[in-house]
Motif scaffolding. Structure first.
Motif, PDB file in Angstrom:
ATOM      1  N   GLN A   1       0.925  -1.286   0.044  1.00 34.26           N
ATOM      2  CA  GLN A   1      -0.067  -0.161   0.027  1.00 34.26           C
ATOM      3  C   GLN A   1       0.950   1.274   0.035  1.00 34.26           C
ATOM      4  OE1 GLN A   1      -3.683   0.133   0.165  1.00 34.26           O
ATOM      5  NE2 GLN A   1      -3.521  -2.240  -0.126  1.00 34.26           N
ATOM      6  N   GLY A   2       0.234   2.467  -0.052  1.00 32.71           N
ATOM      7  CA  GLY A   2       1.070   3.614   0.024  1.00 32.71           C
ATOM      8  C   GLY A   2       1.524   3.952   1.436  1.00 32.71           C
ATOM      9  N   PHE A   3       1.281   3.199   2.549  1.00 40.84           N
ATOM     10  CA  PHE A   3       1.631   3.226   3.579  1.00 40.84           C
ATOM     11  C   PHE A   3       2.254   2.038   4.456  1.00 40.84           C
ATOM     12  CE2 PHE A   3      -2.625   1.846   3.994  1.00 40.84           C
ATOM     13  CZ  PHE A   3      -2.655   0.642   4.933  1.00 40.84           C
ATOM     14  N   SER A   4       3.007   1.866   5.291  1.00 43.73           N
ATOM     15  CA  SER A   4       3.554   0.684   5.662  1.00 43.73           C
ATOM     16  C   SER A   4       2.689   0.127   6.811  1.00 43.73           C
ATOM     17  CB  SER A   4       5.144   1.384   6.371  1.00 43.73           C
ATOM     18  OG  SER A   4       5.495   0.170   7.169  1.00 43.73           O
ATOM     19  N   TRP A   5       2.349  -1.152   6.309  1.00 38.78           N
ATOM     20  CA  TRP A   5       1.299  -1.979   7.300  1.00 38.78           C
ATOM     21  C   TRP A   5       2.558  -2.444   8.587  1.00 38.78           C
ATOM     22  CZ3 TRP A   5      -3.369  -2.929   6.797  1.00 38.78           C
ATOM     23  CH2 TRP A   5      -4.039  -3.078   5.673  1.00 38.78           C
ATOM     24  N   THR A   6       3.750  -2.518   8.377  1.00 37.57           N
ATOM     25  CA  THR A   6       4.530  -2.831   9.398  1.00 37.57           C
ATOM     26  C   THR A   6       4.438  -1.984  10.675  1.00 37.57           C
ATOM     27  OG1 THR A   6       6.076  -4.217   8.112  1.00 37.57           O
ATOM     28  CG2 THR A   6       6.715  -3.486  10.321  1.00 37.57           C
ATOM     29  N   LEU A   7       4.616  -0.684  10.022  1.00 36.67           N
ATOM     30  CA  LEU A   7       4.462   0.503  11.241  1.00 36.67           C
ATOM     31  C   LEU A   7       2.991   0.551  11.686  1.00 36.67           C
ATOM     32  CD1 LEU A   7       6.698   3.440   9.659  1.00 36.67           C
ATOM     33  CD2 LEU A   7       7.330   1.869  11.358  1.00 36.67           C
ATOM     34  N   ALA A   8       2.089   0.530  10.975  1.00 35.80           N
ATOM     35  CA  ALA A   8       0.619   0.721  11.271  1.00 35.80           C
ATOM     36  C   ALA A   8       0.395  -0.487  12.328  1.00 35.80           C
ATOM     37  CB  ALA A   8      -0.275   0.604  10.281  1.00 35.80           C
ATOM     38  N   LEU A   9       0.767  -1.776  11.979  1.00 33.58           N
ATOM     39  CA  LEU A   9       0.344  -2.813  12.943  1.00 33.58           C
ATOM     40  C   LEU A   9       1.420  -2.837  14.183  1.00 33.58           C
ATOM     41  CD1 LEU A   9      -0.444  -5.527  10.398  1.00 33.58           C
ATOM     42  CD2 LEU A   9      -2.125  -4.214  11.932  1.00 33.58           C
ATOM     43  N   ILE A  10       2.534  -2.222  14.220  1.00 33.84           N
ATOM     44  CA  ILE A  10       3.276  -2.246  15.289  1.00 33.84           C
ATOM     45  C   ILE A  10       2.612  -1.290  16.368  1.00 33.84           C
ATOM     46  CG2 ILE A  10       5.448  -1.026  16.068  1.00 33.84           C
ATOM     47  CD1 ILE A  10       6.882  -2.451  14.009  1.00 33.84           C
ATOM     48  N   LEU A  11       2.001  -0.119  15.642  1.00 36.42           N
ATOM     49  CA  LEU A  11       1.544   0.751  16.577  1.00 36.42           C
ATOM     50  C   LEU A  11       0.159   0.432  17.179  1.00 36.42           C
ATOM     51  CD1 LEU A  11       1.246   3.789  17.537  1.00 36.42           C
ATOM     52  CD2 LEU A  11       0.152   4.272  15.733  1.00 36.42           C
ATOM     53  N   GLY A  12      -0.604  -0.238  16.167  1.00 33.21           N
ATOM     54  CA  GLY A  12      -1.780  -1.112  16.794  1.00 33.21           C
ATOM     55  C   GLY A  12      -1.375  -2.080  17.954  1.00 33.21           C
ATOM     56  N   GLY A  13      -0.458  -2.967  17.827  1.00 30.05           N
ATOM     57  CA  GLY A  13       0.143  -3.975  18.838  1.00 30.05           C
ATOM     58  C   GLY A  13       0.367  -3.090  20.237  1.00 30.05           C
ATOM     59  N   VAL A  14       0.967  -2.207  20.082  1.00 35.28           N
ATOM     60  CA  VAL A  14       1.479  -1.339  21.183  1.00 35.28           C
ATOM     61  C   VAL A  14       0.259  -0.752  21.950  1.00 35.28           C
ATOM     62  CG1 VAL A  14       2.339   0.897  22.270  1.00 35.28           C
ATOM     63  CG2 VAL A  14       3.751  -0.463  20.607  1.00 35.28           C
ATOM     64  N   VAL A  15      -0.769  -0.313  21.154  1.00 32.60           N
ATOM     65  CA  VAL A  15      -2.378   0.127  21.848  1.00 32.60           C
ATOM     66  C   VAL A  15      -3.047  -1.114  22.368  1.00 32.60           C
ATOM     67  CG1 VAL A  15      -4.528   1.175  21.358  1.00 32.60           C
ATOM     68  CG2 VAL A  15      -2.346   2.154  20.343  1.00 32.60           C
ATOM     69  N   VAL A  16      -3.167  -2.109  21.650  1.00 34.75           N
ATOM     70  CA  VAL A  16      -3.690  -3.380  22.106  1.00 34.75           C
ATOM     71  C   VAL A  16      -3.100  -3.689  23.473  1.00 34.75           C
ATOM     72  CG1 VAL A  16      -4.201  -5.671  21.643  1.00 34.75           C
ATOM     73  CG2 VAL A  16      -4.711  -3.975  20.169  1.00 34.75           C
ATOM     74  N   GLY A  17      -1.743  -3.993  23.440  1.00 35.77           N
ATOM     75  CA  GLY A  17      -0.822  -4.270  24.480  1.00 35.77           C
ATOM     76  C   GLY A  17      -1.125  -3.393  25.716  1.00 35.77           C
ATOM     77  N   ALA A  18      -1.128  -2.188  25.584  1.00 38.64           N
ATOM     78  CA  ALA A  18      -1.393  -1.149  26.594  1.00 38.64           C
ATOM     79  C   ALA A  18      -2.606  -1.312  27.357  1.00 38.64           C
ATOM     80  CB  ALA A  18      -1.175   0.435  26.280  1.00 38.64           C
ATOM     81  N   ILE A  19      -3.606  -1.651  26.269  1.00 38.55           N
ATOM     82  CA  ILE A  19      -5.194  -1.729  26.929  1.00 38.55           C
ATOM     83  C   ILE A  19      -5.038  -3.184  27.848  1.00 38.55           C
ATOM     84  CG2 ILE A  19      -7.411  -2.509  26.117  1.00 38.55           C
ATOM     85  CD1 ILE A  19      -7.174  -0.728  23.943  1.00 38.55           C
ATOM     86  N   ILE A  20      -4.341  -4.046  27.472  1.00 36.61           N
ATOM     87  CA  ILE A  20      -4.382  -5.513  28.183  1.00 36.61           C
ATOM     88  C   ILE A  20      -3.501  -5.282  29.217  1.00 36.61           C
ATOM     89  CG2 ILE A  20      -3.388  -7.829  28.114  1.00 36.61           C
ATOM     90  CD1 ILE A  20      -3.825  -7.860  24.919  1.00 36.61           C
ATOM     91  N   ALA A  21      -2.441  -4.435  29.295  1.00 34.71           N
ATOM     92  CA  ALA A  21      -1.610  -4.056  30.663  1.00 34.71           C
ATOM     93  C   ALA A  21      -2.549  -3.346  31.456  1.00 34.71           C
ATOM     94  CB  ALA A  21      -0.574  -3.489  30.320  1.00 34.71           C
TER      95      ALA A  21
END
Length: 95
Positions: A64-84
């Protein structure tokens, strides 16, 4: 030698109550703090690394025009923070 007198039932009951209280309400412990720190760390690391691997795969399969890797790393941090945060709130409510 004279034998020691037996403990009274009141002494035994008080001792049993103290032991049960200590078992049910353990005090602060360095090992408990380390385990809490580890649980919080893993609850953030696992979704973040999972998002990174999924993002790398998506960057190859569906560029895509954006990086899936960066987007999903950010999403993982957010999900992890919610779990924590939910885990910390659960631990706080248990005390």
């Amino acid at each position: 030698m004279t034998p020691k007198p037996d403990k009274s039932s009141g002494d035994i009951i008080r001792q049993a109550k103290r032991m049960k209280s200590r078992r049910d309400n353990p005090g602060p412990s360095p090992l408990r703090g380390i385990s809490t720190f580890g649980m919080i760390g893993w609850s953030i690391v696992v979704p973040t690394v999972g998002g990174a691997f999924l993002g790398l795969w998506l960057d190859r399969v569906a560029p895509q025009g954006f990086s899936w890797t960066l987007a999903l790393i950010l999403g993982g941090v957010v999900v992890g923070a919610i779990i924590a945060a939910s885990w910390i709130n659960k631990e706080r409510d248990d005390k």
